[in-house]
Design an enzyme around this catalytic site. Structure first.
Site, PDB file in Angstrom:
ATOM      1  CG  HIS A 113     -27.149  25.559 -20.716  1.00 55.99           C
ATOM      2  ND1 HIS A 113     -26.476  24.486 -20.162  1.00 55.99           N
ATOM      3  CD2 HIS A 113     -28.473  25.240 -20.646  1.00 55.99           C
ATOM      4  CE1 HIS A 113     -27.341  23.563 -19.792  1.00 55.99           C
ATOM      5  NE2 HIS A 113     -28.556  23.993 -20.067  1.00 55.99           N
ATOM      6  CE  LYS A 115     -28.518  25.942 -15.937  1.00 58.82           C
ATOM      7  NZ  LYS A 115     -28.182  25.070 -17.072  1.00 58.82           N
ATOM      8  CG  ASP A 120     -21.628  41.486  -0.891  1.00 56.99           C
ATOM      9  OD1 ASP A 120     -22.091  42.271  -1.743  1.00 56.99           O
ATOM     10  OD2 ASP A 120     -22.144  41.298   0.225  1.00 56.99           O
ATOM     11  CG  HIS A 293     -31.170  19.181 -15.145  1.00 48.60           C
ATOM     12  ND1 HIS A 293     -30.568  20.352 -14.733  1.00 48.60           N
ATOM     13  CD2 HIS A 293     -31.674  19.447 -16.373  1.00 48.60           C
ATOM     14  CE1 HIS A 293     -30.704  21.280 -15.654  1.00 48.60           C
ATOM     15  NE2 HIS A 293     -31.372  20.757 -16.672  1.00 48.60           N
ATOM     16  CE  LYS A 295     -26.866  20.495 -16.598  1.00 47.63           C
ATOM     17  NZ  LYS A 295     -27.688  19.527 -17.268  1.00 47.63           N
ATOM     18  CG  ASP A 300      -7.814   8.095 -10.679  1.00 52.65           C
ATOM     19  OD1 ASP A 300      -8.513   7.081 -10.866  1.00 52.65           O
ATOM     20  OD2 ASP A 300      -6.854   8.399 -11.400  1.00 52.65           O
TER      21      ASP A 300
END
Length: 412
Positions: A113, A115, A120, A293, A295, A300
């Site tokens: 899952h 991404k 380079d 969608h 996350k 603080d």
């Protein structure tokens, strides 16, 4: 849990596909040596085709490219799409391909899952966005709200190492094309800014709980404010307890959850936790403009996280996930401003259950849910403990990716 913090990084917040995709396209256009890219979903729509075109152009000028997709998230591509990748030597790998049963996908659990993109060894991207058109506003009411970051500095070396570790076992088991990405670690990466960052992974081996424990540690240390925006909120009971305790000791705890989820069961299951959290003093804001969608979270002025991991059983107990932890006041202020804007302009405040019958129903269901969450990690271990494989994704038979012989599988 041993988190490796790196110093001297730069970070740029990218909101939705309108900011994320152009930034990736620009970095790909400037690539000179190597591109490593992992994504759960690569759709053959205008976003996926634009990425493919940019990668093909980079490969044509000699850039080595390895593209890894998940078989559940990206189950099929057209022959013409694959042919363009194959013609310029792009290595396409598919994570854990499985045959369909009665036309249905059978590989729901233990997905890749993440991404992650490294170009380079100088620039990296990490977040929650897949490569598909539903991350763009012009997709319509179902367009997703999400976040990613562009980073430079030593943290890119850790991201590169994570990608290499995924590729290394597969490399030993099948013949790679001439332009396959090398596995040499390379020289240390110079500092580019003043941001402290750590890459935290979740896998089914040595890092099963690292992301969840990072969240819990930050929550337990919070003194003033916690804001969590998460698409699929059904965390373990320990994290729920930590949030409730934080609110009771005076921390301003705010959750941004889905009010218009892309999957109807999400809100129904999350709502069973509402009364417990609201009673403890937690504010729950339901985002109603479009499916959430993201996350992301801040604590603080010192700690933030952006990544692929939801706070649900799949992400916390089964999937391969990647988040970056950030210590930087300027980034916290920017992300806080963004999330506060969502709460003020596009959310509605959740209220406790209105009737005694509904309260008792939620109480009973909540009790069952708490015990389910408490035991889910152990139950997840009973699921088939196969070793997911990375297989070449260029050959197709009968419209499905058949990839390679079983004897050539490489465990990841």
């Amino acid at each position: 849990m041993n988190i490796h913090w790196t110093q001297g990084n730069t970070i740029q917040l990218l909101e939705n596909g309108e900011e994320f995709y152009p930034a990736v396209q620009e970095a790909v256009a400037q690539a000179r040596e190597e591109i490593l890219l992992e994504t759960f979903i690569l759709a053959e729509d205008k976003v996926g085709i634009a990425l493919k075109d940019a990668l093909v152009q980079a490969a044509a000028r000699g850039v080595r490219i390895t593209l890894t997709v998940d078989d559940y998230g990206s189950p099929a591509f057209s022959e013409s799409f694959l042919a363009e990748l194959r013609a310029v030597g792009i290595t396409l790998l598919v994570f854990d391909p499985r045959p369909r049963a009665f036309g249905m996908r059978t590989n729901l659990f233990r997905r890749m899952h993440r991404k992650l993109i490294v170009i380079d060894r100088t620039v990296g991207f990490i977040g929650g966005l897949n490569f598909c058109a539903d991350h763009l506003g012009d997709y319509g009411p179902e367009a997703k709200q999400d976040y990613a970051v562009r980073v430079t500095g030593p943290i890119v070396g850790d991201m590169h190492m994570a990608l290499r570790q995924t590729l290394a076992p597969a490399r030993k088991r099948f013949r790679w094309p001439r332009r396959a990405a090398p596995l040499a670690a390379g020289a240390p990466i110079s500092q580019t800014g003043g941001v402290s960052m750590a890459l935290v992974l979740r896998d089914n081996d040595r890092h099963r709980t690292d992301i969840e424990r990072s969240y819990r540690m930050a929550i337990r240390l919070a003194r003033r404010e916690i804001i969590i925006a998460n698409a699929y909120f059904l965390p373990g009971y320990r994290l729920l307890r930590d949030l409730a305790k934080a609110a009771r000791r005076g921390v301003h705890v705010q959750l941004i959850l889905q009010g218009q989820p892309d999957m109807p069961w999400v809100r129904a299951t999350s709502m069973v936790l509402y009364d417990y959290l609201i009673k403890a003093g937690v504010e729950i804001h339901e985002y109603c403009q479009r499916p959430l969608h993201g996350k992301v979270a801040i604590v603080d002025d010192e700690w933030a996280t952006v990544g692929s991991s939801n706070l649900d059983p799949l992400s916390l107990s089964l999937n391969l996930e990647a988040n970056v932890m950030i210590r930087d006041r300027a980034f916290n202020r920017e992300l806080r401003s963004n999330l506060t804007g969502l709460m003020h302009n596009h959310c509605q405040l959740a209220r406790p259950s209105g009737t005694p019958v509904l309260r008792y129903w939620r109480l009973g269901l909540g009790w069952l849910m708490f015990h389910f969450l408490r035991r889910f990690p152990a139950w997840a271990g009973w699921l088939p403990a196969h070793k997911p494989s990375l297989l070449p994704g260029h050959r197709r038979v009968d419209g499905a990716q058949t990839l390679t012989d079983e004897s050539e599988q490489g465990a990841v």
